[in-house]
Design an enzyme around this catalytic site. Structure first.
Site, mmCIF file in Angstrom:
data_model
loop_
_atom_site.group_PDB
_atom_site.id
_atom_site.type_symbol
_atom_site.label_atom_id
_atom_site.label_comp_id
_atom_site.label_asym_id
_atom_site.label_seq_id
_atom_site.Cartn_x
_atom_site.Cartn_y
_atom_site.Cartn_z
ATOM 1 N N ASP A 144 0.837 -1.195 0.000
ATOM 2 C CA ASP A 144 0.000 0.000 0.000
ATOM 3 C C ASP A 144 0.872 1.245 0.000
ATOM 4 O O ASP A 144 1.961 1.226 -0.581
ATOM 5 C CB ASP A 144 -0.937 -0.027 1.215
ATOM 6 C CG ASP A 144 -2.300 0.561 0.919
ATOM 7 O OD1 ASP A 144 -2.366 1.777 0.654
ATOM 8 O OD2 ASP A 144 -3.303 -0.170 0.953
ATOM 9 N N HIS A 224 -3.851 6.097 3.111
ATOM 10 C CA HIS A 224 -4.528 4.873 2.672
ATOM 11 C C HIS A 224 -3.919 3.628 3.304
ATOM 12 O O HIS A 224 -4.638 2.732 3.787
ATOM 13 C CB HIS A 224 -4.443 4.808 1.147
ATOM 14 C CG HIS A 224 -5.296 3.775 0.506
ATOM 15 N ND1 HIS A 224 -4.897 2.457 0.380
ATOM 16 C CD2 HIS A 224 -6.515 3.846 -0.089
ATOM 17 C CE1 HIS A 224 -5.839 1.775 -0.252
ATOM 18 N NE2 HIS A 224 -6.830 2.587 -0.555
ATOM 19 N N SER A 557 -11.036 -0.942 -1.312
ATOM 20 C CA SER A 557 -9.781 -0.885 -0.555
ATOM 21 C C SER A 557 -10.012 -1.182 0.914
ATOM 22 O O SER A 557 -9.117 -1.677 1.605
ATOM 23 C CB SER A 557 -9.139 0.504 -0.681
ATOM 24 O OG SER A 557 -8.431 0.639 -1.879
#
Length: 747
Positions: A144, A224, A557
Site C-alpha cells: 500500500d 490509505h 480498498s
C-alpha cells in the site's frame, strides 16, 4: 542540478543506446517463471548476473544492459524490470525460457463498527486479543502507501504479544522521517519501500520538504496504507471517533497478527500511483521475508491483460505456490457489469458492502417540512437556502459554471449530482471557495451516504432534493430558510449488508469460467487509523487544515483488509490449510441474506444481488472458522486448460447448450478431520436448467486426509438468450451448511 535538468539528461543518456528508428524505451517486466517440467514447486533460481546476461542479448554490452536494469527479481521467482524499447521487448519475448514480457503499468488504489457487525465482538472487552486466536503470530504483508507507525493501532502491547517469529527475515528500512530502529516493534516487524519503478515512470519524486511530494521511506504520506493496515491487524483502541461521530472501540480483524509494510504506492497528483515494477519487487521480497498473508487494495481497470502479464497475477501465483494467501480488492467501477479486477483463480477478490451504521441528519425547511439526510455535522445551524442555479450556469456546481458572484454568509446551496455529474466533494469545494456555508447534495438513493467533504454536506436522495427545490421555487416573497441539526450515530436500523454502488461487478472478462468477485465484506464508511498530518479529505493542508487520528473511508480498498484480517485468524487456527482451503472456508460459509432475512440488496439497481455482485456472499467469520467441508486445489491444477474442472467452491458454466449436458466433478474434504460425518445435498437449480448431484449423500469415515468426490450434471431445459441464471448447492450434516453458488448461461 535541478530535477527537470536531471530528467532531461537521463532521457538523452538512455536515447543514445536506442537503435536507429526504434521507439523510446519504456519500463518493461520480463518474467521467467518456473522451471519447465513436472515439478511445479521448483522455482527458477537465478541471480542478477544471469538476468544481465539474458538482457545483454538486446544491448551491445553488459554495461548498457546494467544501465537499463531497474529491478532483478531473484528471491521468490525469476524475472527483472528494465528500460526497453518495443523491438528489444519483442526479441526477448521470443527467447526460450521467457514466459512473458509486458509493459509495467501504473495501478491505482481502490479507495470500529464493522467487526461488531460481522460478529467478532465476543468477549472483546475482557480479552480483546484472544478471540479466535486473534491471528497470533501470523505475519500480514500490506502492499500500500506505507504506514504511520506512531498510530495507537500499531503499538506492540508487550504483555500480549511475544517476540518476533524466529523465521522472519524482513527488514525495517530507514528513510525520510522514518527511523526503522525506532518505528518497528514486535507488532510492526517489517517496513520496506520501492520507488525505482515510480521514478522511471514519472521522474524523481519531490520529497515532502519541497511540498506536494512524498516521504522517501515507508512513512505514509497519503493515509490509505495506515487505514487499511489498521482494519486488517490493528490493535484494540478504545474511545475513538471522527469529531464525536462513530464513537467506539477500534480494532483490526487479527489484532494479534504481526504487520509488515511494503510501500509500493506514491503520491502523484493527489492520488496514489503504484507501478508494476515496484509491486513485483515487493512480492519478491515479501515471500522471501516470510509473510503468511498479503493484502493488495490496488488494481487496474478493464480491459484486463493475461494473468501472467500482470504483476498482481504473477506475484499472487508464486505466493500461492508457497502457501501464502493473497487478498485483492475488486475495484470501484460499479455498478456497471464486467468491471471486476484482480480475477486470478488463486487470489481472493473482495467486493464492498455497507454495514448497519448510519448518520441521520435532520433538516427543517422554512415551511416546517422535515427532511432526513445523511451527513457528518457536529452543530446546529440556521441559514438561508438557495438553488445552485443562482450562482452556477445550468445549476452545475463546479468552477467552470460559476457566474462570478459570491455567496452571502450563512447560506446553504442545493446541488444535484445528476446535473453535470458533479461529486459532493467538488461541489463542496467550489461552494466553500465562494463563501457558502453548507451544501445540500441530492443524489440517487443508492449513492446516498455520509462523507466528509470539508464543508458540511448533507446528502439527500433525488425525491428529497426535489421537495427542497420546490420549496425554494415557491418562496418568491421571502428568503427560503433551513435549520440543520447535529448528526446522530444510529446502529442496527438500516438494512445491511447491501452491495456498495461503486463495488465492481462480474462476470470476469478474462476468465469467465471462474466466479469473481469471490466474496464481499464491509467497505462503506469504515472508521480506521489515520496520520494526523494528513487532512481527512486528503486535500492539501492549506485547503483543509484539520487534523484527525481516525478517519472514514469507503471503497473496496476497505473491504479487502477486512477479509485479510479474517484470513490471518484462519491461518493462525488452521496452520496446515492451503490458500485454496482458506478461500473455500470463506466462500462456502458466506451469507447471501441481510440482517432482516431478505436477499442482499445491490445498490445501483435496487434489486436483489447476484453472485456477480457479491460472489458467494457476505463474509461470515464465525462460521468460516468451522466450515464443515472444504475444497482444496492441487497446485498443478492451476496449469490446466479447463476452469470448469478446477476444484473451485463455486461452479460457473458459461456455455450450456440445449441437448449437450455438462458434467462437473468436485472433491471435498471433511474439515473436522478424524470424525465420522454424513452430508446430504439440497439443490436450487438456475432458471431453465436441471441440476442433478450424484451421489446426494457424502459419507466420511474419519480417515486422515479423507476426500470424497461428487458430480454435478447440468442440462438446459429451455432456450435462453445468452442470459446468466443462478442457483446453489448446499451440503449439510444438520449443523454445517456448505453452500456453493451456481452460475449458468444457456446458449
Amino acid at each position: 542540478m535541478s530535477s527537470m535538468f536531471l530528467l532531461l539528461f537521463l532521457l538523452h543518456y538512455y536515447s543514445l543506446f536506442l537503435p536507429t528508428g526504434t521507439s523510446t524505451s519504456k519500463l518493461h517486466i520480463v518474467y521467467l517463471g518456473i522451471v519447465p517440467g513436472n515439478n511445479h514447486d521448483l522455482l527458477l533460481k537465478t541471480d542478477h548476473h544471469s538476468h544481465i546476461k539474458l538482457i545483454s542479448n538486446v544491448f551491445s554490452s553488459e554495461e548498457e544492459a546494467e544501465e537499463a536494469m531497474v529491478y532483478s527479481y531473484k528471491n521468490s521467482f525469476s524475472g527483472f524490470a528494465a528500460l526497453l524499447n518495443s523491438s528489444q521487448a519483442s526479441i526477448l519475448s521470443n527467447i526460450e525460457g521467457v514466459v512473458s514480457v509486458f509493459r509495467s503499468k501504473t495501478l491505482e488504489l481502490h479507495t470500529t463498527r464493522s467487526w461488531d457487525f460481522l460478529g467478532l465482538d465476543k468477549d472483546v472487552s475482557k480479552e480483546p486479543y484472544h478471540y479466535h486466536g486473534g491471528g497470533h503470530d501470523v505475519v500480514v504483508g500490506m502492499f500500500d502507501t506505507g504506514i504511520w507507525p506512531e498510530s495507537e493501532s500499531f503499538r506492540e502491547y508487550p504483555e500480549s504479544i511475544g517476540p518476533v517469529p524466529w523465521y522472519w527475515k524482513g527488514k525495517c528500512v530507514s528513510g525520510e522521517s522514518f527511523d526503522g530502529f525506532q518505528a518497528c516493534n514486535r507488532k510492526l516487524i517489517g517496513a520496506r519501500y520501492y520507488i525505482r519503478g515510480f521514478e522511471r515512470e514519472f521522474g524523481r519524486m519531490n520529497e515532502t520538504t519541497v511540498g506536494g511530494g512524498d516521504y522517501r521511506s515507508p512513512r505514509d504520506r497519503i493515509g490509505h496504507g495506515t487505514h487499511t493496515a489498521s482494519i486488517a491487524v490493528g490493535g484494540v483502541v478504545k474511545d475513538v471517533s471522527f469529531f464525536g461521530l462513530g464513537s467506539g472501540t477500534a480494532r483490526g480483524g487479527a489484532p494479534m497478527a504481526r504487520l509488515a509494510v511494503y510501500k509500493v504506492c506514491w503520491l502523484k497528483d493527489l492520488q496514489g500511483r503504484c507501478t508494476e515494477a515496484d509491486i513485483l519487487a515487493a512480492y519478491d521480497d515479501a515471500l522471501n521475508d516470510g509473510v503468511d498473508v498479503i493484502s493488495c487494495s490496488l488494481g487496474s481497470s478493464p480491459p484486463l491483460r493475461p494473468i501472467f502479464s500482470t504483476s498482481t497475477g504473477i506475484g499472487s501465483f508464486h505466493a500461492t505456490l508457497m502457501g501464502v494467501s493473497v487478498v485483492f480488492s475488486a475495484g470501484n467501477q460499479g455498478p456497471k457489469m464486467s468491471m471486476v479486477e484482480n480475477v486470478s483463480p488463486w487470489g481472493i477478490c473482495v467486493a464492498a458492502t455497507t454495514i448497519d451504521r448510519s448518520f441521520p441528519t435532520k433538516m427543517i425547511l422554512g415551511n416546517n417540512v422535515s427532511i432526513m439526510g445523511e451527513s457528518l455535522v457536529d452543530r446546529k445551524m440556521e441559514m438561508s437556502l438557495v438553488d445552485s442555479r443562482r450562482y452556477f450556469d445550468d445549476g452545475v456546481c463546479n468552477f467552470e459554471n460559476w457566474k462570478g458572484r459570491m455567496i452571502p454568509p450563512a447560506t446553504a446551496v442545493l446541488c444535484f449530482e445528476i446535473v453535470g455529474s458533479v461529486s459532493s466533494l467538488a461541489a463542496a469545494l467550489v461552494v466553500s471557495a465562494i463563501k457558502g456555508s453548507v451544501v445540500i447534495f441530492s443524489e440517487p438513493l443508492t449513492r446516498m451516504k455520509a462523507r466528509d467533504d470539508l464543508l458540511p454536506s448533507i446528502h439527500v436522495d433525488i425525491f428529497q432534493g426535489t421537495q427542497i427545490l420546490h420549496y425554494i421555487q415557491s418562496s418568491n416573497s421571502h428568503q427560503p430558510r433551513v435549520t440543520i441539526f447535529p448528526t446522530r450515530t444510529v446502529l442496527g436500523k438500516s438494512p445491511a449488508p447491501s452491495v456498495a454502488y461503486f463495488s465492481s461487478r462480474g462476470p470476469s472478462t478474462l476468465i469467465p469460467g471462474i466466479l469473481k468477485p469471490d466474496i464481499a465484506a464491509p467497505g462503506v464508511g469504515i472508521l480506521a487509523a489515520w496520520p494526523p498530518t494528513i487532512p481527512p479529505t486528503m486535500l492539501p493542508p492549506i485547503t483543509d487544515p484539520r487534523s484527525v487520528h481516525w478517519n472514514f473511508l469507503s471503497g473496496t480498498s476497505m473491504s479487502c483488509p477486512h477479509v485479510t484480517g479474517v484470513v490471518a485468524v484462519l491461518k493462525s487456527i488452521h496452520q496446515d490449510w492451503s490458500p485454496a482451503v482458506i478461500k473455500s472456508a470463506l466462500m462456502t460459509t458466506a451469507m447471501n441474506i441481510d440482517a432482516t432475512g431478505d436477499t442482499i440488496l445491490a445498490q445501483g439497481t435496487m434489486q436483489g444481488s447476484t453472485p456477480f455482485d457479491v460472489g458467494a456472499g457476505s463474509i461470515n467469520p464465525s462460521e468460516a472458522f468451522d466450515p464443515g467441508l472444504v475444497y482444496d486445489i492441487d497446485k498443478k491444477d492451476y496449469f490446466g486448460n479447463s476452469t470448469v474442472d478446477l476444484n473451485y467452491p463455486s461452479i460457473t458454466i458459461t456455455e450450456l447448450k440445449l441437448g449437450s449436458p455438462v458434467r462437473v466433478r468436485r472433491t471435498v474434504q471433511n474439515a473436522c478431520g478424524g470424525t465420522v460425518a454424513e452430508y446430504r445435498a439440497s439443490i436450487v437449480s438456475p432458471n431453465g436448467v436441471r441440476v442433478t448431484v450424484r451421489p446426494k449423500r457424502l459419507v466420511f469415515f474419519g480417515f486422515e486426509g479423507e476426500t470424497v468426490d461428487y458430480y454435478v450434471m447440468f442440462r438446459a431445459v429451455k432456450w435462453s438468450s445468452r442470459r446468466f441464471d443462478f442457483g446453489e448447492i448446499i451440503w449439510s450434516d444438520g449443523f454445517h451448511r456448505v453452500r456453493s453458488p451456481l452460475v449458468v448461461r444457456v446458449v
